[in-house]
Design an enzyme around this catalytic site. Sequence first.
Site, PDB file in Angstrom:
ATOM      1  CE  LYS A 284      23.341  30.836  22.565  1.00 58.70           C
ATOM      2  NZ  LYS A 284      22.815  29.924  23.613  1.00 58.70           N
ATOM      3  CD  GLU A 371      19.302  25.870  38.234  1.00 60.75           C
ATOM      4  OE1 GLU A 371      20.106  26.060  37.298  1.00 60.75           O
ATOM      5  OE2 GLU A 371      18.541  26.769  38.672  1.00 60.75           O
ATOM      6  NE  ARG A 399      20.877  28.560  39.592  1.00 60.66           N
ATOM      7  CZ  ARG A 399      20.772  29.863  39.329  1.00 60.66           C
ATOM      8  NH1 ARG A 399      21.746  30.684  39.659  1.00 60.66           N
ATOM      9  NH2 ARG A 399      19.695  30.340  38.736  1.00 60.66           N
TER      10      ARG A 399
END
Length: 633
Positions: A284, A371, A399
């Site tokens: 990344k 979640e 969610r």
Amino acid sequence: MVIMDLTSIQDPSFLKRMSVSELESLGSDIRRFLIEKLAVTGGHLAPNLGVVELTLALHRVFDSPKDQLVWDVGHQAYVHKILTGRTNQFDTLRQYNGLCGFPKRCESEHDVWETGHSSTSLSAAMGIAIANELKGRANDRAIAIIGDGALTGGMALEALNHIGAEKQNVIVILNDNEMSIAPNVGAMHNMLGRIRASRKLKHAREEMESLIKHIPLVGSSLERSGERVKDLLKSALIPGTFFEELGFTYFGPTDGHDLKDLLETLEYAKKIDGPVLVHVITKKGKGYRPAELDGVGTWHGLGPYKIESGEVIKGKPKGPSYSKVVAETITKVAESDERVTLITPAMSVGSKLDCFTKKFPERMFDVGIAEQHAVTLAGGQATQGLKPVVSIYSTFFQRAYDQLVHDICRQNLNVVFTIDRSGLVGADGETHQGVFDIAFMRHVPNIRILMAKDEEELQQLVYSALRYDGGPIAIRFPRGEGIGVPMSETLQEISLDDWEVEAEGTDVAILTFGPQVQDALEVRALLEGKLSVRVINCRTIKPLDDAMLTSLYAEGIPLVTLEEAALAGGFGSSVLEHANEAGAFPRIQRLGIPDRYIEHGGVNQLLEEIGLRPAQMAESIERFVMETNRQNV
């Protein structure tokens, strides 16, 4: 060095004519372009720098849009946008009426699936693959590109299970960079770490498989022992056994920055019938030192920055960030209340929870992008007398709706939800606007919903919620910094039932909460000399202040409800319902988010578009009161 004119790119077909060295040069050009452009506009820099070679290889090997690329979350699709002819729009990235920061079907035929939330790509790709087969396009490939962080989401695991069982032609590209926004956590992360470590054994795989095949098997007992040895050797030394057991042909781990290796691997994957998983290791922030060295998540998504130093350009804040106020208040309460725990689904960086993590690591639970699990985990803790706080963004809280309804509110458990990014968030657009939480929470029994007018009231509401033991409480707060009011060093309980009059008035009353209290006061100032405007801080969105509303009905004053949230089923709707049940017929004007998705752009630009800037509201309220007065004559 010849730099390619990226604005000349119309579609990715030209990549098939390029050599590996030419592709590598193009990759360098794209990295340079992204670093320069995002220094001005801001955006998701690190995720895109990490997938430059991967995106080039995917578009070289496959034929988009005939072969459909599905990007999980989608914040890493900038390179894809460049290769599909949108380079000349990057000056408008994430700006009002400009290029979206996520895949957008109306932008290009190459964007086949819109994302913004994680863990959806595998299900979507499976749906596309099924459609391909039913329509006689079995040779077309559905390719899902998903990060290792998103793979922890339950929906992704459900899809892996289905794809492997049905043997559909789905290719899963696992972009493994050990990060989501922040560093990844959990057993899945650890399992992938073991596979990463096995890269040095990759070249010995064929020899090991050959050795396993020739283990002598004599007699039933020895045969069983031999099979067990095979399994153990495979598990220990052959990467990807987990995915192979699910029914996938596994390739990898592959260096995601080695174009030659990537192209060869993807060509092999393309020829396989049935589900394939290509495990790609990327870095990344690749190619930009400040982003490469980021171990926290600062460079995941950010505003403008100075290229030379990596310094993020920020204005001077008026007050502390709302996220920081919430986190510090929870930490302060936890010092004297050992029941308090903190749970987050991979939002520890965004919600500034490091102060709690450092002080109470044993009471901090980052569950990754999960979640649903976060909410029910909190419920389990609450049944045992703990006081869990779930720190979650509004857009991600939706969610876990079933868990809120079924697991928390139905059992009336003492769970506190601190809902970050409530209201419009701006540049991330429609997938991230936190405007639905009031509507989807308000009708659920037992829950209380609060929102503070400023950072001082916010810390007192958080403290009061943690002292409350009558069931679940949700505290909404916006993105960004406070307004600069003095902050008390003493925490004290305040009413979780009553509203407060911020300013007196006799011609119209504005009922609002959160930052809109300041907007209402500005509206009042704009109408001075024309109308006498009362401003009421309705910090308890649920329950409503029955006594004050009853008094307002008796007074006969026109009411205006104001919310930076969905009007359908929102706070204004609850006031209408209350009036109906009371047999009252006040004149009510509702101001809020209309029944449509709000695109990306500056928050003030978006508010102006929907008529919620103070000057617009002043004009609207003046017309409303004049019309009411005419009808009453």
